[in-house]
Design a protein around this motif. Structure first.
Motif, PDB file in Angstrom:
ATOM      1  N   ASP A  46       0.882  -1.063   0.133  1.00 15.79           N
ATOM      2  CA  ASP A  46       0.234   0.008   0.076  1.00 15.79           C
ATOM      3  C   ASP A  46       0.916   1.361   0.098  1.00 15.79           C
ATOM      4  OD1 ASP A  46      -2.128   1.936   1.233  1.00 15.79           O
ATOM      5  OD2 ASP A  46      -3.482   0.184   0.773  1.00 15.79           O
ATOM      6  N   THR A  47       0.352   2.286  -0.790  1.00 16.26           N
ATOM      7  CA  THR A  47       1.005   3.644  -0.884  1.00 16.26           C
ATOM      8  C   THR A  47       2.600   3.565  -1.252  1.00 16.26           C
ATOM      9  OG1 THR A  47      -0.350   3.654   1.323  1.00 16.26           O
ATOM     10  CG2 THR A  47       1.115   5.728   0.651  1.00 16.26           C
ATOM     11  N   THR A  86      -7.184   4.463  -1.253  1.00 12.25           N
ATOM     12  CA  THR A  86      -7.064   2.793  -1.482  1.00 12.25           C
ATOM     13  C   THR A  86      -8.304   2.067  -2.093  1.00 12.25           C
ATOM     14  OG1 THR A  86      -5.819   2.859   0.620  1.00 12.25           O
ATOM     15  CG2 THR A  86      -6.798   0.727   0.214  1.00 12.25           C
ATOM     16  N   ASP A 282      -1.430   0.315  -4.665  1.00 11.18           N
ATOM     17  CA  ASP A 282      -2.535   0.825  -5.048  1.00 11.18           C
ATOM     18  C   ASP A 282      -2.423   2.577  -5.396  1.00 11.18           C
ATOM     19  OD1 ASP A 282      -1.892   1.492  -2.523  1.00 11.18           O
ATOM     20  OD2 ASP A 282      -3.916   1.165  -1.854  1.00 11.18           O
ATOM     21  N   HIS A 283      -1.735   3.098  -4.828  1.00 11.77           N
ATOM     22  CA  HIS A 283      -1.436   4.452  -5.063  1.00 11.77           C
ATOM     23  C   HIS A 283      -0.190   4.943  -4.470  1.00 11.77           C
ATOM     24  CE1 HIS A 283      -2.494   5.094  -0.889  1.00 11.77           C
ATOM     25  NE2 HIS A 283      -3.243   4.100  -1.119  1.00 11.77           N
TER      26      HIS A 283
HETATM   27 ZN   LIG Z   1      -3.895   2.509  -0.090  1.00 14.20          ZN
END
Ligand SMILES: [Zn+2]
Length: 471
Positions: A46-47, A86, A282-283
């Motif tokens: 994530d991130t 997310t 995701d980002h």
């Molecule tokens: Zn995320």
């Protein structure tokens, strides 16, 4: 793709150097795809911004495991998420199409998932996630036989107990549980999703920050400080921003270390020879370089630090591993690729397309990335080609929020940091992109893709608050 969209793309081809909708005449003839692989693993860190991964040329050694994997596969230099936070990003990843189509706007739940296609093909499907927005509360577990929601670094503290330092070690536990599941599969075909919030705030890993002045930040970047920054009550000095950036980099490395251990476990189980491995995010994250008020946050902007993510696809049958692909691809292409490679075809009308031809070195038509679903500030959408990024307010340009222009156009070749808006200088090109967005809007559902947070179950609200979302 609709005929109108094709017409707009053909027009853009003239002015923006895009190939049209038809196959390029000089593209190599397609070769027969290899026999289906037995299994696939999708790791979602994530991130993670692509430009903070050493696999993408970043100076700090943040992702040695990802580099090792890239030597066994293909690294996509320009992989674009369809949302800067997310829930819509993960929903579009699983559905193979943008969030407004992937998510039910009323309830914020996933309408359908390509994992259901894998499940119907008789493939065992399991997910180990750290919850929050990657939760069954949003029906992201569609098609999964097993969906295990780790509490990750947002574990709740029992009343009276001392709060644990968050952020440390969540990836270790999540990957360990996923590896244990792998070891139990024997000869079964499987699709395994592993998700960790380790690089997400709070940032706690000091390995790259140990020599740097701490300033007012303290040993870790806590959620309270992120909120103070967002509220405008605290503005970090440049030195403090560099310290925060080093903590973020440390958290990426902490996740990468666990990824490395997990890939070693895959090798040790003898699964690497028959398993497709995909690693992505995701980002990205704003480290104060886009908007100081959103330092250590995301969801508020659509520039590349928030939507350009790492993507490595390692196919054990790849005859020429270690290649890098510069052509733009999208996160919505990931699940169609996995489904195709596992021999699980689908007839769904979705935006995402199999990356197989690119993985096999065949050049194909360009993939235009669409996205939006900003969570903070005015609603915006973007369209990105390999050459340009166009961002447009989708809430009506004369809306009250002055912080985002009605539309922006960037030349990614000459201005990769997206600092020089060309919308006024090149109105015809901006108009063409705007038509492309409008045509696409006409093809699918509209509206918010998430419900108000206060309508969610109380435990989920608590976990989202711990991740910095619910205020
Ligand atoms: Zn995320």
């Amino acid at each position: 793709m609709g005929r109108g969209v094709c017409r707009s793309i053909a027009w853009l081809a003239l002015v923006a150097g895009l190939a049209g909708c038809s196959e390029r005449a000089d593209a190599p003839a397609p070769v027969d795809p290899p026999a289906p692989l037995q299994s696939a693993v999708l790791v979602l860190l994530d991130t993670v911004r692509a430009d903070h991964c050493s696999a993408y040329g970043y100076a700090r050694p943040t992702t040695p495991a990802l580099e090792r994997l890239a030597r066994r596969g293909v690294l996509f230099e320009n992989a674009i998420s369809s949302a800067p936070w997310t829930l819509p990003a993960v929903a579009s990843l699983l559905a193979g199409e943008g969030a407004p189509r992937a998510l039910d706007g009323e309830r914020g739940t996933l309408r359908r998932s390509l994992v259901e296609v894998l499940h119907r093909a008789g493939i065992a499907t399991a997910a180990f996630t750290e919850g929050g927005f990657v939760s069954r509360d949003f029906l992201l577990d569609r098609g999964f036989d097993a969906w295990v929601e780790e509490e990750g670094h947002v574990r709740r503290t029992p009343p009276g107990a001392t709060p644990q330092p968050p952020g440390s070690g969540s990836a270790a536990r999540t990957f360990a549980h996923a590896a244990r599941w792998l070891a139990q599969q024997g000869e079964r075909r499987f699709f395994l999703l592993v998700h960790t919030y380790e690089p997400h705030t709070p940032y706690t890993d000091r390995r790259f920050a140990a020599e740097l002045p701490v300033g007012r930040v303290g040993p870790s970047l806590r959620m309270g400080m992120v909120r103070d920054i967002q509220r405008g009550e605290l503005r970090l000095e440049p030195e403090e921003l560099r310290y925060v950036e080093a903590l973020y980099d440390g958290d990426i490395r902490a996740a990468d270390d666990e990824l490395g251990r997990f890939l070693d476990a895959l090798d040790a189980e003898g699964l690497s020879e028959r398993t497709l491995v995909v690693v992505t995010s995701d980002h990205g994250e704003d480290l104060g370089d886009l908007d100081p008020q959103f330092t250590a946050s995301h969801g508020h902007a659509l520039k590349d630090p928030l939507v350009r993510v790492p993507l490595v696809v390692a196919d054990p049958t790849d005859p020429r591993p270690g290649r890098r692909v510069a052509a733009q691809v999208r996160l919505v292409d990931v699940l169609p690729t996995i489904a195709a490679r596992l021999g699980a075809p689908h007839a769904l009308e979705i935006e995402g397309r199999d990356l197989g031809p690119l993985l096999r070195g065949e050049e194909v038509e360009p993939r235009i990335a669409f996205g939006g679903d900003t969570r903070l500030g005015p609603a915006r959408q973007f369209v990105r080609t390999g050459a340009h990024k166009y961002i447009e307010r989708s809430d009506g340009a004369d809306a009250a929020a002055p912080e985002a222009p009605a539309r922006e156009l960037f030349d990614l070749a000459t201005d990769p940091r997206e600092q020089h808006d060309l919308a006024a200088e090149q109105p015809a090109l901006a108009d063409a992109f705007s038509r492309l967005l409008a045509e696409r809007r006409g093809q699918g559902p509209q509206g918010p893709s998430t419900p108000p947070l206060e309508t969610l179950p109380q435990p989920l609200q608590e976990r989202l608050r711990a991740l910095g979302y619910a205020d």
